[in-house]
Write an enzyme that holds these catalytic residues in place. Structure first.
Site: not given
Ligand code: NAD
Length: 473
Positions: A107, A71, A364, A65-66, A95
């Site tokens: 989260k 978010k 965001s 909470h700094h 981040k």
């Molecule tokens: P998403 O649900 O849209 O997509 C994830 C994809 O990964 C899916 O298509 C799924 O089938 C696939 N997947 C799952 N296990 C797998 C494996 N073992 N091998 C290959 N593919 C696999 O999720 P996302 O929003 O794209 O998030 C993906 C990563 O990015 C996460 O670690 C998330 O924390 C990170 N992230 C997302 C955002 C965002 O804006 N959505 C922002 C920062 C970080």
């Protein structure tokens, strides 16, 4: 390759933190306050499923909470657990600090496999989850602002916004309670693709440093560089799309059911269309090789590997077989500390998650600002700028006696759209932050990787906030 997260993710983040903290000069107590998760809310709630009742496990963790609000996204996955949500919340704090977004880290997690629920059931779960957050003051535009993560997207964010709004009638800024909303519900242009676009910009920036590329034995720039992407979801798809636009060749794509590879390049849209139709990435006609596990796909020849699925994909057991020279961590926590140490020792570059995927939270932040100001970016000044530019061009044409073509004039006089302003703010953030991190690395010969440098920068910024706030009472 198993995609099951171990329960060590928070420890892994702490171990990166501890390693970096030796390059700072803050007291042990202050470092402890930064590292710890301030609030961990674990709850359960019932939903109706068929004729029965099912109990759902869920979490919201506010790490720091700094800065307010906190978010971070909400993960919908049957593998989600408290350790994972704590780790992801901590990463959000660092981040936000790295990209100068004035938020604390948080989260959320809902332990479900989305494939097992109807849309109506998912809506019930999401709305009930939101109500639980409202009850405990874990959501609000000035308190804690969720966003999409693995398994969630614009649809879920709409349900959250509507539930919060319904429970807080008359709250002027209610729509700022969540980001990643659709455009028609107070979202912002460019948010959907922001994380992937940011990842591509991070890789571009890294590859533009001639000295670093020479050390890797690579030429500068993305043109004709071979890329493998794991995960074809929001982040992976958009990363692959923008990397291809910047001239890279997508040679490998990996999903949970397997991977496809072609050293001459894969057509991303054709792979996505094939997967949609066939229900699997395998069997794609344009592939020269295919593998029945996602993990084998990671080990193929390429210059850049982009894990964009889940944590714990690059481990001590497979790091020796990874051929890439650059790992760009689009997912959170894809590389364990032990595997990362080996990769860096062997001369590779890891673009760390806490910077690499920060494009999402950056945009965001823009969406939240838009919600608080109740006006779209560019609405007030687009036309004003166009008129001013047009007058200027007309004056120059008169003075020089030369006329621009209509197309040239259009390019010069054009005022910016919301999307252009968002993309410009995103690019500025990713470029500036990369060089800030690299400079920290270069300033101390004992810092030998970008992750440690990124942590040092983040710890210093969070420490300053805590020191300025003081301790009360
Ligand atoms: P998403 O649900 O849209 O997509 C994830 C994809 O990964 C899916 O298509 C799924 O089938 C696939 N997947 C799952 N296990 C797998 C494996 N073992 N091998 C290959 N593919 C696999 O999720 P996302 O929003 O794209 O998030 C993906 C990563 O990015 C996460 O670690 C998330 O924390 C990170 N992230 C997302 C955002 C965002 O804006 N959505 C922002 C920062 C970080």
């Amino acid at each position: 390759m198993s995609s099951i997260p171990t329960t060590n993710f928070f420890n892994d983040v702490c171990s990166f933190f501890d390693h970096a903290s030796q390059f700072t000069n803050h007291s042990a107590g202050l470092l402890d306050q930064i590292k710890t998760c301030n609030s961990v809310y674990r709850f359960r709630f019932p939903i109706r499923k068929g004729n029965g009742v099912q109990v759902i496990d869920a979490w919201r963790v506010e790490h720091s909470h700094h800065m307010s609000p906190t978010k971070g996204g909400i993960r919908y996955s049957d593998m989600v657990n408290e350790d994972e949500v704590m780790a992801l919340a901590a990463l959000m704090t660092y981040k936000c600090a790295i990209v100068n977004v004035p938020f604390g880290g948080a989260k959320g997690g809902i332990k479900i496999n989305t494939k097992n629920y109807s849309v109506a059931e998912l809506e019930n779960i999401t709305r009930r989850y939101t109500v639980e957050l409202v009850k405990k003051n874990f959501i609000g535009p000035a308190i804690d602002v969720p966003a999409p993560d693995y398994g969630s997207g614009e649809r879920e964010m709409s349900w959250i916004a509507d539930t919060y709004n319904t429970m807080n009638p008359g709250q002027l800024d209610a729509m700022g309670c969540v980001t990643g909303k659709p455009i028609a519900l107070h979202g912002i242009h460019g948010r959907r693709e922001a994380t992937g676009r940011g990842v591509a910009l991070a890789i571009r920036e890294c590859m533009n440093v001639a000295e670093d590329m020479k050390a890797l034995g690579l030429t500068t720039g993305l043109v004709n560089k071979r890329v493998i992407v794991q995960g074809l979801g929001n982040v992976g798809y958009h990363t692959a799309k923008y990397l291809a636009e910047l001239g890279a060749i997508i040679v490998g794509l990996c999903e949970y059911e397997g991977a496809v590879y072609n050293e001459n390049g894969l057509d991303l849209e054709a792979v996505v269309a094939h997967r949609k139709e066939a229900g699997t990435i395998l069997g794609f006609a344009g592939a020269k090789k295919e593998f029945v596990t996602s993990g084998e796909g990671l080990e193929q020849e390429c210059d850049i590997l982009v894990p964009a699925a889940l944590e714990n994909q690059i481990l001590i057991t497979n790091i020796g077989r990874i051929k890439a020279k650059i790992i760009a961590e689009a997912a959170n926590g894809p590389t364990t500390p032990e595997a990362a140490a080996i990769f860096v020792k062997n001369g590779g570059i890891i673009i760390p998650d806490m910077y690499c995927n920060a494009g999402g939270v950056t945009v965001s932040y823009f969406e939240w600002l838009k919600n608080l100001s109740h006006v779209a970016f560019g609405r007030m000044d687009k036309r004003y700028e166009e008129n001013a530019n047009s007058n200027l061009v007309t004056m120059v044409e008169k003075m020089t006696g030369m006329n621009l073509t209509l197309e040239q004039r259009g390019l010069i006089v054009k005022g910016p759209s919301e999307l252009e302003l968002v993309n410009s703010g995103l690019e500025e953030t990713m470029v500036r932050s990369y060089h800030e991190i690299r400079e920290i690395k270069m300033s101390n010969k004992n810092i030998n990787d970008l992750r440690t440098a990124a942590f040092v920068g983040a710890i210093n910024k969070v420490a300053v906030s805590y020191m300025n706030m003081g301790i009360w009472p």
